[in-house]
Write a protein that holds these residues in place. Sequence first.
Motif, mmCIF file in Angstrom:
data_model
loop_
_atom_site.group_PDB
_atom_site.id
_atom_site.type_symbol
_atom_site.label_atom_id
_atom_site.label_comp_id
_atom_site.label_asym_id
_atom_site.label_seq_id
_atom_site.Cartn_x
_atom_site.Cartn_y
_atom_site.Cartn_z
ATOM 1 N N PHE A 21 9.159 -9.890 -34.692
ATOM 2 C CA PHE A 21 8.591 -11.188 -34.341
ATOM 3 C C PHE A 21 8.279 -11.192 -32.846
ATOM 4 N N SER A 22 7.590 -12.220 -32.416
ATOM 5 C CA SER A 22 7.285 -12.374 -30.994
ATOM 6 C C SER A 22 8.489 -12.970 -30.277
ATOM 7 N N GLY A 23 8.843 -12.380 -29.138
ATOM 8 C CA GLY A 23 10.011 -12.875 -28.422
ATOM 9 C C GLY A 23 10.218 -12.153 -27.108
ATOM 10 N N VAL A 24 11.484 -12.105 -26.688
ATOM 11 C CA VAL A 24 11.875 -11.520 -25.411
ATOM 12 C C VAL A 24 12.972 -10.490 -25.668
ATOM 13 N N VAL A 25 12.887 -9.370 -24.951
ATOM 14 C CA VAL A 25 13.913 -8.333 -25.057
ATOM 15 C C VAL A 25 15.122 -8.769 -24.222
ATOM 16 N N VAL A 26 16.285 -8.822 -24.859
ATOM 17 C CA VAL A 26 17.503 -9.238 -24.177
ATOM 18 C C VAL A 26 18.245 -8.047 -23.594
ATOM 19 N N GLU A 27 18.360 -6.993 -24.375
ATOM 20 C CA GLU A 27 19.179 -5.851 -23.961
ATOM 21 C C GLU A 27 18.554 -4.560 -24.464
ATOM 22 N N ARG A 28 18.625 -3.527 -23.644
ATOM 23 C CA ARG A 28 18.186 -2.185 -24.020
ATOM 24 C C ARG A 28 19.417 -1.291 -24.010
ATOM 25 N N SER A 29 19.811 -0.822 -25.185
ATOM 26 C CA SER A 29 21.079 -0.112 -25.338
ATOM 27 C C SER A 29 20.927 1.388 -25.510
ATOM 28 N N ALA A 30 19.744 1.939 -25.381
ATOM 29 C CA ALA A 30 19.533 3.382 -25.539
ATOM 30 C C ALA A 30 18.457 3.844 -24.569
ATOM 31 N N GLU A 31 18.428 5.131 -24.350
ATOM 32 C CA GLU A 31 17.442 5.739 -23.470
ATOM 33 C C GLU A 31 16.849 6.962 -24.162
ATOM 34 N N PRO A 32 15.646 7.396 -23.786
ATOM 35 C CA PRO A 32 15.051 8.597 -24.381
ATOM 36 C C PRO A 32 15.991 9.802 -24.263
ATOM 37 N N GLY A 33 16.102 10.533 -25.351
ATOM 38 C CA GLY A 33 16.989 11.680 -25.394
ATOM 39 C C GLY A 33 18.287 11.407 -26.111
ATOM 40 N N ASN A 34 18.668 10.126 -26.237
ATOM 41 C CA ASN A 34 19.879 9.792 -26.979
ATOM 42 C C ASN A 34 19.679 10.021 -28.470
ATOM 43 N N MET A 35 20.763 10.363 -29.143
ATOM 44 C CA MET A 35 20.708 10.522 -30.595
ATOM 45 C C MET A 35 20.965 9.168 -31.242
ATOM 46 N N ALA A 36 20.016 8.741 -32.055
ATOM 47 C CA ALA A 36 20.132 7.457 -32.752
ATOM 48 C C ALA A 36 20.612 7.706 -34.171
ATOM 49 N N SER A 37 21.672 7.039 -34.541
ATOM 50 C CA SER A 37 22.206 7.143 -35.898
ATOM 51 C C SER A 37 21.928 5.845 -36.645
ATOM 52 N N PRO A 38 21.950 5.868 -37.970
ATOM 53 C CA PRO A 38 21.680 4.643 -38.739
ATOM 54 C C PRO A 38 22.621 3.510 -38.350
ATOM 55 N N GLY A 39 22.048 2.350 -38.034
ATOM 56 C CA GLY A 39 22.832 1.183 -37.649
ATOM 57 C C GLY A 39 23.148 1.093 -36.179
ATOM 58 N N GLN A 40 22.824 2.102 -35.394
ATOM 59 C CA GLN A 40 23.122 2.072 -33.965
ATOM 60 C C GLN A 40 22.165 1.129 -33.243
ATOM 61 N N LEU A 41 22.725 0.269 -32.372
ATOM 62 C CA LEU A 41 21.922 -0.714 -31.642
ATOM 63 C C LEU A 41 21.030 -0.027 -30.620
ATOM 64 N N LEU A 42 19.742 -0.384 -30.648
ATOM 65 C CA LEU A 42 18.783 0.128 -29.675
ATOM 66 C C LEU A 42 18.284 -0.984 -28.751
ATOM 67 N N LEU A 43 17.889 -2.112 -29.349
ATOM 68 C CA LEU A 43 17.366 -3.240 -28.579
ATOM 69 C C LEU A 43 17.863 -4.554 -29.175
ATOM 70 N N SER A 44 17.901 -5.598 -28.351
ATOM 71 C CA SER A 44 18.204 -6.952 -28.806
ATOM 72 C C SER A 44 17.032 -7.849 -28.456
ATOM 73 N N LEU A 45 16.591 -8.655 -29.415
ATOM 74 C CA LEU A 45 15.458 -9.550 -29.210
ATOM 75 C C LEU A 45 15.838 -10.976 -29.583
ATOM 76 N N TYR A 46 15.141 -11.938 -28.993
ATOM 77 C CA TYR A 46 15.275 -13.328 -29.428
ATOM 78 C C TYR A 46 13.949 -14.035 -29.204
ATOM 79 N N ASP A 47 13.734 -15.083 -29.994
ATOM 80 C CA ASP A 47 12.524 -15.886 -29.880
ATOM 81 C C ASP A 47 12.835 -17.126 -29.036
ATOM 82 N N PRO A 48 12.260 -17.259 -27.837
ATOM 83 C CA PRO A 48 12.577 -18.413 -26.974
ATOM 84 C C PRO A 48 12.117 -19.742 -27.544
#
Length: 353
Positions: free
Chosen positions: A184-211
């Motif tokens: 959806f359209s919104g604002v990024v609250v938190e960025r919890s990963a960086e390029p090169g990190n290993m992402a596993s199923p269910g691992q938090l990458l970003l947090s979003l909210y609609d203002p």
Amino acid sequence: MSIRKWAIPIVTVGALLVVVAWMAGIFTSQVAPGLLELPKDKVLSSYTVNLVNKPKVESIPAGIKAREATLVSSQILARVKNIQVRAGDNVVTGQLLVTLESEGLKAQLAQAVAMEDAAQASLTEAKDTLERTQTLRDKGLVSQSVLDNAVAGFRRYSSELVAANQRKQAAQTALEYSIITSPFSGVVVERSAEPGNMASPGQLLLSLYDPLTLQIEADVRESLATHLDIGRKITIKIDSIGKNINATIVEIVPAADPNARSFLVKAGIEFDPNLRPGMFARMLIQDGTEEVLLVPLDYVKSYGQLNMVWLLKNGVLNRRFVRLGKTDFNQIEVVSGLSPNDVIALQGNLLSL
């Protein structure tokens, strides 16, 4: 020599006593303690204290939360290739957020497509064989067992084609999971990963909210919450920005917290760019009326943590210390120290007495 030895200390002590007596005011006229009498020709601005009936407003600690908020995570095990956004960025629906490495997934998809083509070719051959065997069986040139084998082969290759098709769809879905877009359209609250990190199923990458979906949530005591209704207009006070905003109760959770004996009440508000999720707020809800003593702010003088007014009684001014409550515009509530019908004088007039 002996007299001189004793005379100097005695004279010194006597002089000190005289100085102390002079500093104590013994040699000057003293003013007896008393009250400040009002001159006959002096008119003061006065105010008569009366009980005022005003709404009783309860201030309830609350918080700002987003009704539409999501945690963006990976659905596959893969390394993060790129993250397109950072905290505070605005995003729109469908915008690319995260790209995961997909070379292995592309190879799996190509393999699944090849297996599907092979299964399709085998099925086509099995179908032709079945048709020829059926024709020969009708002419009595082959036995029934040969026909049964041809039917079994056709069914086996049909099943293999279905399985190959499912494997291709699974590979396509996995490849699609390597591209993560905004729901959806919104604002990024938190960025919890960086390029090169290993992402596993269910691992938090970003947090979003609609203002646009911010709302106020507060735990309201059950004796008050049971008298609230959906659609009721209330006031929200945001201390951090010094602003009061209007709100409407949109939801009352129909189950009380057994520990706090309270109900969760949610109120909708209009969009305000200064508001953020997690900010502290106060939900102001009217709960009947009460009688209070209100006096103008100009009549109150503060000395540190002490507050005082000039009480005018029988033409005499007395200092009266008071305990104050809430401020209401240019008036302030007096909790104790004054009674109804007391008359107080304005301090500014006393400076000219």
